[in-house]
Motif scaffolding. Structure first.
Motif, PDB file in Angstrom:
ATOM      1  N   THR A  83       0.835  -1.195   0.000  1.00  0.00           N
ATOM      2  CA  THR A  83       0.000   0.000   0.000  1.00  0.00           C
ATOM      3  C   THR A  83       0.872   1.249   0.000  1.00  0.00           C
ATOM      4  O   THR A  83       1.984   1.239   0.524  1.00  0.00           O
ATOM      5  N   THR A  84       0.360   2.313  -0.615  1.00  0.00           N
ATOM      6  CA  THR A  84       1.056   3.604  -0.618  1.00  0.00           C
ATOM      7  C   THR A  84       0.854   4.277   0.731  1.00  0.00           C
ATOM      8  O   THR A  84      -0.276   4.431   1.192  1.00  0.00           O
ATOM      9  N   VAL A  85       1.962   4.700   1.344  1.00  0.00           N
ATOM     10  CA  VAL A  85       1.865   5.318   2.669  1.00  0.00           C
ATOM     11  C   VAL A  85       2.127   6.820   2.641  1.00  0.00           C
ATOM     12  O   VAL A  85       1.933   7.493   3.647  1.00  0.00           O
ATOM     13  N   ALA A  86       2.578   7.348   1.524  1.00  0.00           N
ATOM     14  CA  ALA A  86       2.792   8.798   1.429  1.00  0.00           C
ATOM     15  C   ALA A  86       2.285   9.315   0.088  1.00  0.00           C
ATOM     16  O   ALA A  86       1.294  10.031   0.031  1.00  0.00           O
ATOM     17  N   LEU A  87       2.948   8.961  -0.999  1.00  0.00           N
ATOM     18  CA  LEU A  87       2.536   9.403  -2.317  1.00  0.00           C
ATOM     19  C   LEU A  87       3.239   8.588  -3.378  1.00  0.00           C
ATOM     20  O   LEU A  87       4.215   7.894  -3.105  1.00  0.00           O
ATOM     21  N   ASP A  88       2.710   8.676  -4.588  1.00  0.00           N
ATOM     22  CA  ASP A  88       3.401   8.222  -5.792  1.00  0.00           C
ATOM     23  C   ASP A  88       3.697   9.480  -6.601  1.00  0.00           C
ATOM     24  O   ASP A  88       2.901  10.423  -6.612  1.00  0.00           O
ATOM     25  N   PHE A  89       4.830   9.484  -7.296  1.00  0.00           N
ATOM     26  CA  PHE A  89       5.188  10.662  -8.079  1.00  0.00           C
ATOM     27  C   PHE A  89       5.724  10.229  -9.433  1.00  0.00           C
ATOM     28  O   PHE A  89       6.570   9.340  -9.535  1.00  0.00           O
ATOM     29  N   GLY A  90       5.189  10.844 -10.496  1.00  0.00           N
ATOM     30  CA  GLY A  90       5.665  10.575 -11.842  1.00  0.00           C
ATOM     31  C   GLY A  90       5.673  11.846 -12.667  1.00  0.00           C
ATOM     32  O   GLY A  90       5.164  12.888 -12.234  1.00  0.00           O
ATOM     33  N   ARG A  91       6.253  11.771 -13.855  1.00  0.00           N
ATOM     34  CA  ARG A  91       6.363  12.946 -14.725  1.00  0.00           C
ATOM     35  C   ARG A  91       6.096  12.546 -16.169  1.00  0.00           C
ATOM     36  O   ARG A  91       6.488  11.468 -16.606  1.00  0.00           O
ATOM     37  N   ILE A  92       5.445  13.450 -16.899  1.00  0.00           N
ATOM     38  CA  ILE A  92       5.219  13.267 -18.329  1.00  0.00           C
ATOM     39  C   ILE A  92       5.490  14.588 -19.023  1.00  0.00           C
ATOM     40  O   ILE A  92       4.931  15.622 -18.647  1.00  0.00           O
ATOM     41  N   THR A  93       6.328  14.563 -20.051  1.00  0.00           N
ATOM     42  CA  THR A  93       6.569  15.748 -20.860  1.00  0.00           C
ATOM     43  C   THR A  93       5.590  15.741 -22.022  1.00  0.00           C
ATOM     44  O   THR A  93       5.622  14.840 -22.857  1.00  0.00           O
ATOM     45  N   ILE A  94       4.710  16.731 -22.047  1.00  0.00           N
ATOM     46  CA  ILE A  94       3.744  16.839 -23.131  1.00  0.00           C
ATOM     47  C   ILE A  94       4.440  17.378 -24.382  1.00  0.00           C
ATOM     48  O   ILE A  94       4.299  16.851 -25.475  1.00  0.00           O
ATOM     49  N   ASN A  95       5.185  18.450 -24.219  1.00  0.00           N
ATOM     50  CA  ASN A  95       5.992  19.049 -25.283  1.00  0.00           C
ATOM     51  C   ASN A  95       7.057  19.894 -24.587  1.00  0.00           C
ATOM     52  O   ASN A  95       7.088  19.930 -23.358  1.00  0.00           O
ATOM     53  N   PRO A  96       7.955  20.552 -25.313  1.00  0.00           N
ATOM     54  CA  PRO A  96       9.023  21.288 -24.627  1.00  0.00           C
ATOM     55  C   PRO A  96       8.541  22.371 -23.672  1.00  0.00           C
ATOM     56  O   PRO A  96       9.305  22.820 -22.819  1.00  0.00           O
ATOM     57  N   ARG A  97       7.292  22.781 -23.789  1.00  0.00           N
ATOM     58  CA  ARG A  97       6.793  23.863 -22.945  1.00  0.00           C
ATOM     59  C   ARG A  97       5.885  23.409 -21.807  1.00  0.00           C
ATOM     60  O   ARG A  97       5.550  24.208 -20.937  1.00  0.00           O
ATOM     61  N   VAL A  98       5.452  22.148 -21.818  1.00  0.00           N
ATOM     62  CA  VAL A  98       4.485  21.692 -20.813  1.00  0.00           C
ATOM     63  C   VAL A  98       4.909  20.334 -20.252  1.00  0.00           C
ATOM     64  O   VAL A  98       5.109  19.381 -21.001  1.00  0.00           O
ATOM     65  N   VAL A  99       5.021  20.281 -18.924  1.00  0.00           N
ATOM     66  CA  VAL A  99       5.353  19.039 -18.231  1.00  0.00           C
ATOM     67  C   VAL A  99       4.295  18.781 -17.158  1.00  0.00           C
ATOM     68  O   VAL A  99       3.942  19.684 -16.390  1.00  0.00           O
ATOM     69  N   VAL A 147      -6.743   9.223 -20.272  1.00  0.00           N
ATOM     70  CA  VAL A 147      -7.382   9.829 -19.101  1.00  0.00           C
ATOM     71  C   VAL A 147      -6.759  11.189 -18.808  1.00  0.00           C
ATOM     72  O   VAL A 147      -7.463  12.168 -18.542  1.00  0.00           O
ATOM     73  N   LEU A 148      -5.444  11.275 -18.877  1.00  0.00           N
ATOM     74  CA  LEU A 148      -4.760  12.543 -18.623  1.00  0.00           C
ATOM     75  C   LEU A 148      -5.136  13.604 -19.654  1.00  0.00           C
ATOM     76  O   LEU A 148      -5.340  14.768 -19.314  1.00  0.00           O
ATOM     77  N   VAL A 149      -5.220  13.192 -20.905  1.00  0.00           N
ATOM     78  CA  VAL A 149      -5.630  14.134 -21.960  1.00  0.00           C
ATOM     79  C   VAL A 149      -7.027  14.670 -21.668  1.00  0.00           C
ATOM     80  O   VAL A 149      -7.283  15.876 -21.769  1.00  0.00           O
ATOM     81  N   GLU A 150      -7.935  13.782 -21.276  1.00  0.00           N
ATOM     82  CA  GLU A 150      -9.311  14.193 -20.949  1.00  0.00           C
ATOM     83  C   GLU A 150      -9.310  15.198 -19.799  1.00  0.00           C
ATOM     84  O   GLU A 150     -10.012  16.217 -19.841  1.00  0.00           O
ATOM     85  N   LEU A 151      -8.505  14.926 -18.770  1.00  0.00           N
ATOM     86  CA  LEU A 151      -8.456  15.838 -17.638  1.00  0.00           C
ATOM     87  C   LEU A 151      -7.899  17.198 -18.035  1.00  0.00           C
ATOM     88  O   LEU A 151      -8.468  18.238 -17.665  1.00  0.00           O
ATOM     89  N   VAL A 152      -6.799  17.228 -18.777  1.00  0.00           N
ATOM     90  CA  VAL A 152      -6.193  18.505 -19.169  1.00  0.00           C
ATOM     91  C   VAL A 152      -7.165  19.314 -20.026  1.00  0.00           C
ATOM     92  O   VAL A 152      -7.339  20.521 -19.827  1.00  0.00           O
TER      93      VAL A 152
END
Length: 199
Positions: A69-85, A181-186
């Motif tokens: 189980t997660t006890v604090a957080l999960d962290f990840g990154r996605i670069t959409i393009n050079p201007r948006v992460v 899902v991420l695209v829908e949210l953004v």
């Protein structure tokens, strides 16, 4: 919307706009799996093995095989393009770790509430959390074992969601599905911001 690699940021010398996204939901709905499937970097995970100390505290109904189980957080990154992460912050699901949610949600553009229709009652606290803080969110129904036994209308009614809140189906084990899902949210949050600016 294309997802690029992190090398695009350093190659261009452009300082990107960072967007914080929260991935939330009840215990065992797939938050860690989603962040893991879509992150372009090895995700930071704070998982611990479930022990007998959690018996009677954590609701294991429907997820009896869960071992960590997660006890604090999960962290990840996605670069959409050079201007948006995008920076993804997955929340812990158990009630005893909810004191962290305010910190994790601070400054978030929006949130994904992952839902397991076999255990809808675990979704209400997450939905209430984002509604009360006026943080835009969408509902992503995680299709465990590749099935979605309920229609969008049934899920919307069961969760008492406003008509404007998007509901999407996903399989968080699949990168493309998590990206959708991420695209829908953004797109949803951008539309919300545009509508607010016109008022």
């Amino acid at each position: 919307m294309a997802f690029g690699g992190s090398d695009q940021v350093s190659d261009t010398g452009v300082i990107p706009t960072s967007i914080k996204i929260v991935v939330a939901g009840g215990f065992g709905v797939g938050k860690t799996t989603m962040v893991n499937s879509v992150s372009e970097i090895p995700p930071l995970r704070t998982e611990e093995v479930l022990t007998e100390a959690s018996v009677g505290i954590d609701d294991m109904v429907g997820i009896e095989g869960k071992e960590t189980t997660t006890v604090a957080l999960d962290f990840g990154r996605i670069t959409i393009n050079p201007r948006v992460v995008l920076y993804l912050f997955g929340t812990p699901g158990q009630n005893r770790f909810w004191f962290m949610w305010d910190e994790l949600a601070m400054g978030a553009l929006g949130a994904i509430v992952l839902v397991d229709t076999r255990r809808l009652d675990s979704s209400f606290p997450s939905i209430d959390f984002f509604e009360h803080r006026n943080i835009p969110f969408i509902v992503a129904v995680n299709g465990f074992e590749g099935t979605w036994p309920h229609t969008e209308a049934e899920v919307r009614q069961a969760l008492d969601l406003d008509d404007g809140v998007p509901i999407v189906r996903c399989d968080v084990r699949e990168r493309e599905s998590s990206k959708d899902v991420l695209v829908e949210l953004v797109q949803y949050t951008m539309n919300q911001l545009s509508a607010s600016a016109r008022l």
